[in-house]
Design an enzyme around this catalytic site. Sequence first.
Site, PDB file in Angstrom:
ATOM      1  N   ARG A  68       0.841  -1.206   0.000  1.00  0.00           N
ATOM      2  CA  ARG A  68       0.000   0.000   0.000  1.00  0.00           C
ATOM      3  C   ARG A  68       0.874   1.253   0.000  1.00  0.00           C
ATOM      4  O   ARG A  68       0.552   2.249  -0.637  1.00  0.00           O
ATOM      5  CB  ARG A  68      -0.895   0.032   1.248  1.00  0.00           C
ATOM      6  N   ASN A 100      -8.419   8.811   5.431  1.00  0.00           N
ATOM      7  CA  ASN A 100      -7.397   8.212   4.575  1.00  0.00           C
ATOM      8  C   ASN A 100      -6.039   8.195   5.262  1.00  0.00           C
ATOM      9  O   ASN A 100      -5.685   9.121   5.992  1.00  0.00           O
ATOM     10  CB  ASN A 100      -7.301   8.978   3.260  1.00  0.00           C
ATOM     11  N   HIS A 117      -7.364   7.789  11.025  1.00  0.00           N
ATOM     12  CA  HIS A 117      -6.994   6.375  11.013  1.00  0.00           C
ATOM     13  C   HIS A 117      -5.499   6.158  10.840  1.00  0.00           C
ATOM     14  O   HIS A 117      -5.075   5.062  10.495  1.00  0.00           O
ATOM     15  CB  HIS A 117      -7.779   5.642   9.919  1.00  0.00           C
ATOM     16  N   THR A 184     -16.800   9.660   1.088  1.00  0.00           N
ATOM     17  CA  THR A 184     -17.005   8.681   2.148  1.00  0.00           C
ATOM     18  C   THR A 184     -18.458   8.253   2.174  1.00  0.00           C
ATOM     19  O   THR A 184     -19.356   9.057   1.934  1.00  0.00           O
ATOM     20  CB  THR A 184     -16.584   9.231   3.524  1.00  0.00           C
ATOM     21  N   SER A 185     -18.666   6.988   2.474  1.00  0.00           N
ATOM     22  CA  SER A 185     -20.023   6.438   2.486  1.00  0.00           C
ATOM     23  C   SER A 185     -20.747   6.706   3.796  1.00  0.00           C
ATOM     24  O   SER A 185     -21.924   6.366   3.938  1.00  0.00           O
ATOM     25  CB  SER A 185     -19.952   4.918   2.273  1.00  0.00           C
TER      26      SER A 185
END
EC number: 2.3.1.286
Length: 249
Positions: A68, A100, A117, A184-185
């Site tokens: 990543r 992110n 995060h 974002t959901s």
Amino acid sequence: MSEGFKDPGARHGRHLVVLSGAGISAESGLRTFRAEDGLWEEHRLEDIATPKAFRRDPEQVLRFYDDRRIQVRRARPNAAHKALAELEQAGFRVSVITQNIDDLHERAGSREVMHLHGEILKSRSSVDHGLRYPLPRGGIRLGDLCDKGSQLRPDVVWFGEAVPLYAIAEELAAEADLLLIVGTSLKVMPASNLYAAAPLDAPIILVDPDAHELAEPGVLPLAENAGQALPRLVRHWLYQGHLGLPDTL
């Protein structure tokens, strides 16, 4: 979207708080976890994104985040990242609260960025979360130790771990003249609750291709990609000198 703007009511401020998610980074080519072709299709979160997984197979977890990290370093900020930085450079206060773990907001020029995060381009101690180390190149290997002699791990918040910056993020959202939710959901807790911390008279705009399906009551949907919507919003805010609402979204 209309080129005109209506009076936003009680707020004519210049403090934009942005809650950004994986969708804004996806436009820079970074794969998300929840898309149909996302990372969860190839990896179970239990195997690569929990403290238990790191204890069971640290080499696999480190390898996953090394991959990543390579992708993040290759990615470039897109038009949405750059638009937010442009607004800040013009004198608005722009506070970014991002889910992110990449550094695309910073590379675009944003200076006030909070990573809820964690940050993939940092490592941290396994025993002392206050011990963090930048990773300007390379990754983390077994045997890489912190100053207390403990194995280094990615500086990311895994499933089952607390989000240490959440309370500060709530305080920041409470200062917003306008809250912009982008990419974002609103499904990941606790970040999905942040919009509720905004002042009652602060408009909230959700930018997402599926915004009409995702927007909670009181949230104004703008069903576009971030790279399309944000540059246009920023141009209008720069023109009028404050964070007015569009006539239509």
